[in-house]
Design a protein around this motif. Structure first.
Motif, mmCIF file in Angstrom:
data_model
loop_
_atom_site.group_PDB
_atom_site.id
_atom_site.type_symbol
_atom_site.label_atom_id
_atom_site.label_comp_id
_atom_site.label_asym_id
_atom_site.label_seq_id
_atom_site.Cartn_x
_atom_site.Cartn_y
_atom_site.Cartn_z
ATOM 1 N N VAL A 79 7.123 -14.439 -4.629
ATOM 2 C CA VAL A 79 5.829 -13.750 -4.634
ATOM 3 C C VAL A 79 5.813 -12.640 -3.582
ATOM 4 O O VAL A 79 5.378 -11.509 -3.863
ATOM 5 N N ALA A 80 6.316 -12.906 -2.401
ATOM 6 C CA ALA A 80 6.314 -11.907 -1.328
ATOM 7 C C ALA A 80 7.128 -10.673 -1.704
ATOM 8 O O ALA A 80 6.787 -9.551 -1.308
ATOM 9 N N GLU A 81 8.181 -10.857 -2.475
ATOM 10 C CA GLU A 81 9.044 -9.737 -2.855
ATOM 11 C C GLU A 81 8.565 -9.016 -4.110
ATOM 12 O O GLU A 81 9.105 -7.976 -4.474
ATOM 13 N N ALA A 82 7.548 -9.543 -4.768
ATOM 14 C CA ALA A 82 6.981 -8.899 -5.959
ATOM 15 C C ALA A 82 6.147 -7.698 -5.526
ATOM 16 O O ALA A 82 5.650 -7.640 -4.400
ATOM 17 N N PRO A 83 5.995 -6.712 -6.424
ATOM 18 C CA PRO A 83 5.153 -5.559 -6.091
ATOM 19 C C PRO A 83 3.752 -6.002 -5.656
ATOM 20 O O PRO A 83 3.127 -6.830 -6.324
ATOM 21 N N SER A 84 3.303 -5.495 -4.532
ATOM 22 C CA SER A 84 2.000 -5.846 -3.949
ATOM 23 C C SER A 84 1.862 -7.339 -3.693
ATOM 24 O O SER A 84 0.748 -7.870 -3.657
#
Length: 105
Positions: A79-84
């Motif tokens: 999740v942290a590495e996903a866009p926004s």
């Protein structure tokens, strides 16, 4: 209390996760029995949506838990590495279904 390290088997090249749990912080908080219970429960689990605990060993200072390797890492990292820091609906549904299947079991 814990750090997870990536291990590679020398002969096969297979990857594993090694969870290293420091015992001292558990001792001073009277949490050793809780950790032992977690290990017993995890050893009894066998489900495709739950990481398999392959082996447990310890020394005076640490408890080591050898786990199957999860290529994408923790969901928090995904999740942290996903866009926004947000998953799109299809990705979120994919992970949500896996979580529900593991918990439902």
């Amino acid at each position: 209390f814990a750090v997870v390290r990536l291990l590679r088997h020398r002969k096969s090249g297979e990857l594993f996760a090694l969870k290293c749990v420091e015992k001292y912080p558990l001792r001073i908080r009277n949490m050793i029995s809780q950790m032992q219970r977690e290990v017993r429960i995890h050893q009894a689990l066998s489900h495709p949506n739950i990481l398999q605990l392959l082996r447990v060993f310890d020394d005076q200072s640490y408890l080591f838990m050898l786990l199957e390797y999860c290529e994408k890492g923790p969901l928090r990292t995904v999740v942290a590495e996903a866009p926004s820091s947000r998953l799109n609906e299809l990705e979120a549904a994919f992970y949500f279904e896996q979580i529900v299947r593991g918990v439902e079991w």
